[in-house]
Design a protein around this motif. Structure first.
Motif, short mmCIF file in Angstrom:
data_model
loop_
_atom_site.label_atom_id
_atom_site.label_comp_id
_atom_site.label_asym_id
_atom_site.label_seq_id
_atom_site.Cartn_x
_atom_site.Cartn_y
_atom_site.Cartn_z
N ILE A 104 0.85 -1.19 0.00
CA ILE A 104 0.00 0.00 0.00
C ILE A 104 0.89 1.23 0.00
CG2 ILE A 104 -1.77 1.32 1.22
CD1 ILE A 104 -2.71 -1.30 2.50
N ASN A 105 0.66 2.11 -0.98
CA ASN A 105 1.46 3.33 -1.14
C ASN A 105 0.52 4.53 -0.99
OD1 ASN A 105 3.29 5.30 -1.89
ND2 ASN A 105 3.24 4.80 -4.07
N ASP A 106 0.65 5.25 0.13
CA ASP A 106 -0.29 6.33 0.43
C ASP A 106 0.42 7.68 0.40
OD1 ASP A 106 -2.20 8.06 1.37
OD2 ASP A 106 -2.37 7.16 3.36
N VAL A 107 0.02 8.54 -0.53
CA VAL A 107 0.66 9.84 -0.67
C VAL A 107 0.37 10.78 0.49
CG1 VAL A 107 0.66 9.70 -3.20
CG2 VAL A 107 -1.24 10.84 -2.03
N SER A 108 -0.61 10.45 1.32
CA SER A 108 -0.91 11.29 2.47
C SER A 108 -0.20 10.81 3.73
CB SER A 108 -2.43 11.33 2.73
OG SER A 108 -2.87 10.15 3.38
#
Length: 340
Positions: A176-180
């Motif tokens: 999972i890659n979350d920009v926030s």
């Protein structure tokens, strides 16, 4: 209320080298390809100071040299970008149809991508939030299609939303890659814990629609470091092991050209967090500004230059659009430095 900073805290940045003539006292950075004999001691409001590795605390020493078990190996990893959106800043519409996205992802894998990053929501400046159901509809068929086509490497779901991540993981994603930085959806970290998957934590604003409007920092390098450190601590408290966390300083997200360059100049600071570091600068606006190239698709040369500069500072993962060209550049850089 003004934020209070610890003005006495010292941050330690490895000064990374690649030269074939490595001194006997050199330390290997993160058990990777770079080494260092000195570090830069950084404090808020004070001039940087270069000191010997023998003068740093044991905790800082261990964080810098510890192997990154999540991304092992003697070379940097390439993350290929597959945007399934019609409005991404660089390649909007190129992979908006699932069959095109699957073909594009497989081509990237064949060209040298170790990881494929699938995103269904544009995070360009001014972009609006996409409904989770629409984001699922854009990304899940692509992830399932890549697995059906035989891609068995890591697939990252680039999302801020728990419902999207849950559906993507069920379809075959495993990162999972979350920009926030896991600040947008409080339930997202629980999805990672439940599914026992690693995460990438980026320094970025909660709302891309307004991130470009007058971004300000006390000290952009140390502010970003503190944010990522705090997010690692928060995720560990929720059950995600530090060994399963990657950090991304968020180049181009809520940052001016000067902010981006300040981060790039001292990128190796983030190794002090003791986790793999990802650099995602491909085709960003500052590359076009400095390189005098307007169209994002024409910023390949500048993007590769920034990626190589990051790798020279020990970055373990580069997130790119131009996979084949980046893979070739990395191969030649490593061969030239190694002397064979």
């Amino acid at each position: 209320m003004l934020k209070r900073f610890d003005m006495s805290r010292i941050y330690y940045r490895a000064i990374v080298q690649w030269d074939v003539a490595r001194p006997a006292n050199a330390l290997m950075l993160a058990d990777g390809w770079g080494w260092f004999t000195s570090v830069e001691a950084l404090r808020r409001g004070a001039a940087p100071e270069v000191i010997s590795t023998s003068d740093i605390p044991m905790q800082a020493h261990e964080a810098l040299i510890a192997p990154r078990t999540l991304m092992p190996g003697p070379r940097p990893q390439i993350m290929g970008i597959v945007n399934t959106t019609p409005d991404s800043f660089s390649d909007g519409g190129l992979h908006a149809v699932a069959v095109d996205a699957i073909a594009g992802g497989m081509a990237m894998a064949q060209a040298g991508a170790d990881i494929l990053d699938i995103g269904g929501e544009s995070t360009r400046p001014g972009a609006q939030t996409v409904d989770p159901a629409e984001e699922v509809a854009r990304t899940v068929p692509v992830i399932a299609g890549l697995r059906a086509a035989g891609f068995d490497g890591p697939i990252s779901i680039d999302t801020r939303k728990a419902d999207v991540a849950r559906a993507a993981l069920a379809a075959g994603a495993n990162l999972i890659n979350d920009v926030s930085g896991f600040t947008f959806d409080p339930a997202l970290a629980s999805v990672a814990v439940e599914n026992k998957v690693p995460v990438c934590v980026m320094h970025g604003p909660v709302d891309p629609a307004t991130m470009h409007i007058d971004p300000r920092y006390d000290d952009v390098l140390l502010d970003v470091y503190d944010f990522l450190e705090a997010r690692i601590d928060a995720l560990e408290a929720q059950g995600i092991a530090r060994e399963s966390i990657i950090v991304d300083p968020g180049i181009g997200f809520g940052k001016t050209l000067e902010h981006n360059l300040a981060l790039l100049a001292r990128l190796s600071l983030f190794h002090s967090l003791g986790v793999p570091v990802l650099l995602g600068a491909s085709r960003k606006r500052f590359i076009g500004t400095i390189g005098k190239v307007e169209a994002p698709r024409d910023r390949m040369a500048g993007s590769i230059a920034v990626a190589l500069a990051g790798i020279a500072q020990g970055v373990q993962i580069v997130r790119v659009h131009d996979v084949a060209e980046t893979a070739q550049a990395i191969a030649l850089m490593r061969a030239s430095v190694a002397g064979n």
